[in-house]
Design a protein around this motif. Structure first.
Motif, PDB file in Angstrom:
ATOM      1  N   PRO A   8       0.831  -1.210   0.000  1.00  0.00           N
ATOM      2  CA  PRO A   8       0.000   0.000   0.000  1.00  0.00           C
ATOM      3  C   PRO A   8       0.867   1.263   0.000  1.00  0.00           C
ATOM      4  CG  PRO A   8      -0.538  -1.432   1.891  1.00  0.00           C
ATOM      5  CD  PRO A   8       0.637  -2.041   1.196  1.00  0.00           C
ATOM      6  N   LEU A   9       0.410   2.264  -0.717  1.00  0.00           N
ATOM      7  CA  LEU A   9       1.096   3.554  -0.767  1.00  0.00           C
ATOM      8  C   LEU A   9       0.190   4.610  -0.140  1.00  0.00           C
ATOM      9  CD1 LEU A   9       3.256   5.616  -1.805  1.00  0.00           C
ATOM     10  CD2 LEU A   9       1.949   5.701  -3.949  1.00  0.00           C
ATOM     11  N   VAL A  10       0.680   5.246   0.913  1.00  0.00           N
ATOM     12  CA  VAL A  10      -0.047   6.396   1.460  1.00  0.00           C
ATOM     13  C   VAL A  10       0.754   7.641   1.101  1.00  0.00           C
ATOM     14  CG1 VAL A  10      -0.889   7.557   3.535  1.00  0.00           C
ATOM     15  CG2 VAL A  10      -1.077   5.063   3.333  1.00  0.00           C
ATOM     16  N   ALA A  11       0.125   8.517   0.338  1.00  0.00           N
ATOM     17  CA  ALA A  11       0.815   9.707  -0.148  1.00  0.00           C
ATOM     18  C   ALA A  11       0.090  10.943   0.368  1.00  0.00           C
ATOM     19  CB  ALA A  11       0.852   9.700  -1.679  1.00  0.00           C
ATOM     20  N   GLY A  39       5.345  -2.510   5.897  1.00  0.00           N
ATOM     21  CA  GLY A  39       4.072  -2.897   5.283  1.00  0.00           C
ATOM     22  C   GLY A  39       3.409  -1.792   4.497  1.00  0.00           C
ATOM     23  N   VAL A  40       4.052  -0.640   4.408  1.00  0.00           N
ATOM     24  CA  VAL A  40       3.464   0.498   3.698  1.00  0.00           C
ATOM     25  C   VAL A  40       4.600   1.343   3.138  1.00  0.00           C
ATOM     26  CG1 VAL A  40       3.417   1.908   5.817  1.00  0.00           C
ATOM     27  CG2 VAL A  40       1.894   2.495   3.930  1.00  0.00           C
ATOM     28  N   GLU A  41       4.309   2.003   2.041  1.00  0.00           N
ATOM     29  CA  GLU A  41       5.236   3.000   1.540  1.00  0.00           C
ATOM     30  C   GLU A  41       4.595   4.365   1.807  1.00  0.00           C
ATOM     31  OE1 GLU A  41       5.868   2.888  -2.666  1.00  0.00           O
ATOM     32  OE2 GLU A  41       7.831   3.827  -2.478  1.00  0.00           O
ATOM     33  N   CYS A  42       5.375   5.279   2.331  1.00  0.00           N
ATOM     34  CA  CYS A  42       4.844   6.606   2.681  1.00  0.00           C
ATOM     35  C   CYS A  42       5.551   7.671   1.851  1.00  0.00           C
ATOM     36  CB  CYS A  42       5.058   6.858   4.173  1.00  0.00           C
ATOM     37  SG  CYS A  42       4.627   8.540   4.651  1.00  0.00           S
ATOM     38  N   ALA A  43       4.751   8.467   1.140  1.00  0.00           N
ATOM     39  CA  ALA A  43       5.318   9.542   0.316  1.00  0.00           C
ATOM     40  C   ALA A  43       4.774  10.893   0.773  1.00  0.00           C
ATOM     41  CB  ALA A  43       4.975   9.311  -1.155  1.00  0.00           C
ATOM     42  N   LEU A  44       5.657  11.869   0.893  1.00  0.00           N
ATOM     43  CA  LEU A  44       5.248  13.244   1.149  1.00  0.00           C
ATOM     44  C   LEU A  44       5.323  14.001  -0.175  1.00  0.00           C
ATOM     45  CD1 LEU A  44       7.186  14.031   4.474  1.00  0.00           C
ATOM     46  CD2 LEU A  44       4.964  12.879   4.165  1.00  0.00           C
ATOM     47  N   ILE A  45       4.293  14.817  -0.430  1.00  0.00           N
ATOM     48  CA  ILE A  45       4.217  15.515  -1.725  1.00  0.00           C
ATOM     49  C   ILE A  45       4.048  17.017  -1.465  1.00  0.00           C
ATOM     50  CG2 ILE A  45       3.100  15.542  -3.986  1.00  0.00           C
ATOM     51  CD1 ILE A  45       2.244  12.705  -3.615  1.00  0.00           C
ATOM     52  N   PRO A  46       5.152  17.694  -1.192  1.00  0.00           N
ATOM     53  CA  PRO A  46       5.083  19.123  -0.857  1.00  0.00           C
ATOM     54  C   PRO A  46       5.017  19.993  -2.111  1.00  0.00           C
ATOM     55  CG  PRO A  46       7.338  18.328  -0.642  1.00  0.00           C
ATOM     56  CD  PRO A  46       6.515  17.164  -1.138  1.00  0.00           C
ATOM     57  N   PRO A  47       4.784  21.297  -1.929  1.00  0.00           N
ATOM     58  CA  PRO A  47       4.871  22.222  -3.070  1.00  0.00           C
ATOM     59  C   PRO A  47       6.296  22.248  -3.629  1.00  0.00           C
ATOM     60  CG  PRO A  47       3.822  23.275  -1.162  1.00  0.00           C
ATOM     61  CD  PRO A  47       4.386  21.971  -0.683  1.00  0.00           C
ATOM     62  N   PHE A  48       6.434  22.643  -4.895  1.00  0.00           N
ATOM     63  CA  PHE A  48       7.736  22.604  -5.575  1.00  0.00           C
ATOM     64  C   PHE A  48       8.898  23.227  -4.781  1.00  0.00           C
ATOM     65  CE2 PHE A  48       5.556  22.363  -9.955  1.00  0.00           C
ATOM     66  CZ  PHE A  48       5.831  21.018 -10.080  1.00  0.00           C
ATOM     67  N   PRO A  49       8.723  24.446  -4.224  1.00  0.00           N
ATOM     68  CA  PRO A  49       9.917  25.082  -3.625  1.00  0.00           C
ATOM     69  C   PRO A  49      10.473  24.330  -2.430  1.00  0.00           C
ATOM     70  CG  PRO A  49       8.129  26.666  -3.875  1.00  0.00           C
ATOM     71  CD  PRO A  49       7.555  25.323  -4.166  1.00  0.00           C
ATOM     72  N   ARG A 258       0.934  -5.425   6.443  1.00  0.00           N
ATOM     73  CA  ARG A 258       1.608  -6.575   7.075  1.00  0.00           C
ATOM     74  C   ARG A 258       0.647  -7.736   7.257  1.00  0.00           C
ATOM     75  NH1 ARG A 258       3.507  -2.341  10.151  1.00  0.00           N
ATOM     76  NH2 ARG A 258       2.235  -2.871  11.941  1.00  0.00           N
ATOM     77  N   SER A 259      -0.601  -7.441   7.673  1.00  0.00           N
ATOM     78  CA  SER A 259      -1.511  -8.542   7.997  1.00  0.00           C
ATOM     79  C   SER A 259      -2.151  -9.157   6.755  1.00  0.00           C
ATOM     80  CB  SER A 259      -2.591  -8.084   8.965  1.00  0.00           C
ATOM     81  OG  SER A 259      -3.416  -7.136   8.326  1.00  0.00           O
ATOM     82  N   GLU A 260      -2.498  -8.296   5.771  1.00  0.00           N
ATOM     83  CA  GLU A 260      -3.230  -8.838   4.622  1.00  0.00           C
ATOM     84  C   GLU A 260      -2.338  -9.172   3.438  1.00  0.00           C
ATOM     85  OE1 GLU A 260      -6.574  -6.469   3.587  1.00  0.00           O
ATOM     86  OE2 GLU A 260      -7.446  -6.623   5.572  1.00  0.00           O
ATOM     87  N   HIS A 261      -1.218  -8.466   3.340  1.00  0.00           N
ATOM     88  CA  HIS A 261      -0.375  -8.689   2.159  1.00  0.00           C
ATOM     89  C   HIS A 261       0.911  -9.412   2.499  1.00  0.00           C
ATOM     90  CE1 HIS A 261      -2.780  -5.363   0.365  1.00  0.00           C
ATOM     91  NE2 HIS A 261      -2.686  -4.890   1.580  1.00  0.00           N
ATOM     92  N   GLY A 262       1.217  -9.454   3.784  1.00  0.00           N
ATOM     93  CA  GLY A 262       2.468 -10.086   4.185  1.00  0.00           C
ATOM     94  C   GLY A 262       3.671  -9.362   3.652  1.00  0.00           C
ATOM     95  N   VAL A 263       3.552  -8.035   3.469  1.00  0.00           N
ATOM     96  CA  VAL A 263       4.682  -7.296   2.911  1.00  0.00           C
ATOM     97  C   VAL A 263       5.402  -6.524   4.000  1.00  0.00           C
ATOM     98  CG1 VAL A 263       3.717  -7.021   0.612  1.00  0.00           C
ATOM     99  CG2 VAL A 263       3.200  -5.318   2.362  1.00  0.00           C
ATOM    100  N   THR A 264       6.637  -6.206   3.747  1.00  0.00           N
ATOM    101  CA  THR A 264       7.387  -5.316   4.626  1.00  0.00           C
ATOM    102  C   THR A 264       7.806  -4.117   3.798  1.00  0.00           C
ATOM    103  OG1 THR A 264       9.544  -6.189   4.086  1.00  0.00           O
ATOM    104  CG2 THR A 264       8.335  -7.314   5.838  1.00  0.00           C
ATOM    105  N   ALA A 265       8.289  -3.091   4.487  1.00  0.00           N
ATOM    106  CA  ALA A 265       8.701  -1.872   3.782  1.00  0.00           C
ATOM    107  C   ALA A 265       9.733  -2.189   2.710  1.00  0.00           C
ATOM    108  CB  ALA A 265       9.264  -0.871   4.778  1.00  0.00           C
ATOM    109  N   VAL A 266      10.557  -3.166   2.986  1.00  0.00           N
ATOM    110  CA  VAL A 266      11.650  -3.515   2.083  1.00  0.00           C
ATOM    111  C   VAL A 266      11.129  -3.932   0.711  1.00  0.00           C
ATOM    112  CG1 VAL A 266      13.533  -5.155   1.748  1.00  0.00           C
ATOM    113  CG2 VAL A 266      13.131  -4.146   3.990  1.00  0.00           C
TER     114      VAL A 266
END
Ligand code: PEP
Length: 269
Positions: A8-11, A39-49, A258-266
């Motif tokens: 999952p990606l939370v952005a 279990g998740v990828e986290c992205a921050l999406i700030p303004p350009f500057p 982690r619980s439903e996909h069995g994934v880690t951040a790696v």
């Protein structure tokens, strides 16, 4: 339809908010709270500057950066634009076709397609936003609208590029209104999108592509969306500027991952 390794990606789309100081503070706090969450990828999406200073703040952490937009071309006489080539050293993701750009700034399906190509050619992962207006939903043409947006945006995309793509289903009437889609409607459209990808690119790529939900996601309603079988995380606007809410959404997505996909951040890196 659930694929074990669809992380999952939370952005967090900060839109045109934050001062320089606020952006640095948010990046620092999110790093403290969310670095290494599995279990998740986290992205921050700030303004350009703020992209470069935020990138410096996040350097060496598991948090990644996105941009809110990019130009259709890589370089040239295009005053005020920022190209995917310029963003590529700092960002993993770039949003293309956000409804605020489609509907308030007149961005056409053709421009969205060109921006998506620019992102791919520069090694960025596009977060392609699709979604219908309220009147389109009321007229029963929500799926047809999303299909038209997909068809235009993905017309020249090659199968080997589909894995990098994220598709965000964002019903326009749910964005910034505090009135999210029902989880049933979000699941139905995410499923429709995945089936469309399957018809065009085959089952393996349809299983691999991540489909987010976006539109008034907050800490209270997030879990219902994050647990949907065809939804792989969230594109979060307003709540991404709230430290408690965004941290909670990312942690919840990590638990689901982690619980439903069995994934880690790696797995996502
Ligand atoms: C967005 O900007 O993509 C968005 C979904 O905003 P909000 O979460 O505020 O509805």
């Amino acid at each position: 339809m659930r694929q074990a390794r669809r992380v999952p990606l939370v952005a967090g789309n900060w839109k045109m908010h934050t001062t320089y100081e606020e952006a640095l503070r948010l990046a620092g706090v999110f790093r403290e709270r969310l670095d290494g969450v599995d279990g998740v990828e986290c992205a921050l999406i700030p303004p350009f500057p703020w992209i470069v200073p935020v990138a410096e703040r996040l350097s060496g952490s598991t948090l990644v950066l996105g941009a809110q937009n990019c130009a259709t071309i890589d370089e040239g006489a295009l005053t005020g634009e920022v190209s995917a080539r310029m963003l590529a050293p700092f960002c993993r993701y770039v949003i293309v076709g956000h409804s605020e750009r489609r509907h308030q700034l007149g961005e056409s399906d053709e421009m969205v397609a060109a921006k998506l190509q620019a992102a791919l050619r520069n090694g960025l992962a596009p977060i392609l936003c699709v979604g219908e207006l309220l009147e389109e939903r009321d007229q029963g043409i929500a799926e047809a609208t999303v299909e038209r947006q997909l068809l235009h945006a993905l017309r020249n995309v090659q199968a080997d590029q589909v894995r990098r793509l994220v598709i965000a289903y964002e019903p326009v009437w749910a964005i910034g209104t505090g009135r999210p889609a029902t989880p049933e409607d979000a699941q139905a459209m995410a499923r429709f999108i995945r089936q469309w990808v399957e018809a065009r690119f085959g089952a393996a790529l349809a299983d691999a592509v991540r489909v987010q939900y976006g539109g008034s996601v907050n800490a209270r309603n997030a879990e219902a969306f994050l647990r949907l079988p065809d939804v792989d995380g969230a594109l979060v606007g307003g709540a991404s500027l709230d430290v408690e809410q965004f941290s909670q959404i990312v942690r919840l997505a990590g638990e689901v991952g982690r619980s439903e996909h069995g994934v880690t951040a790696v797995d996502s890196r």
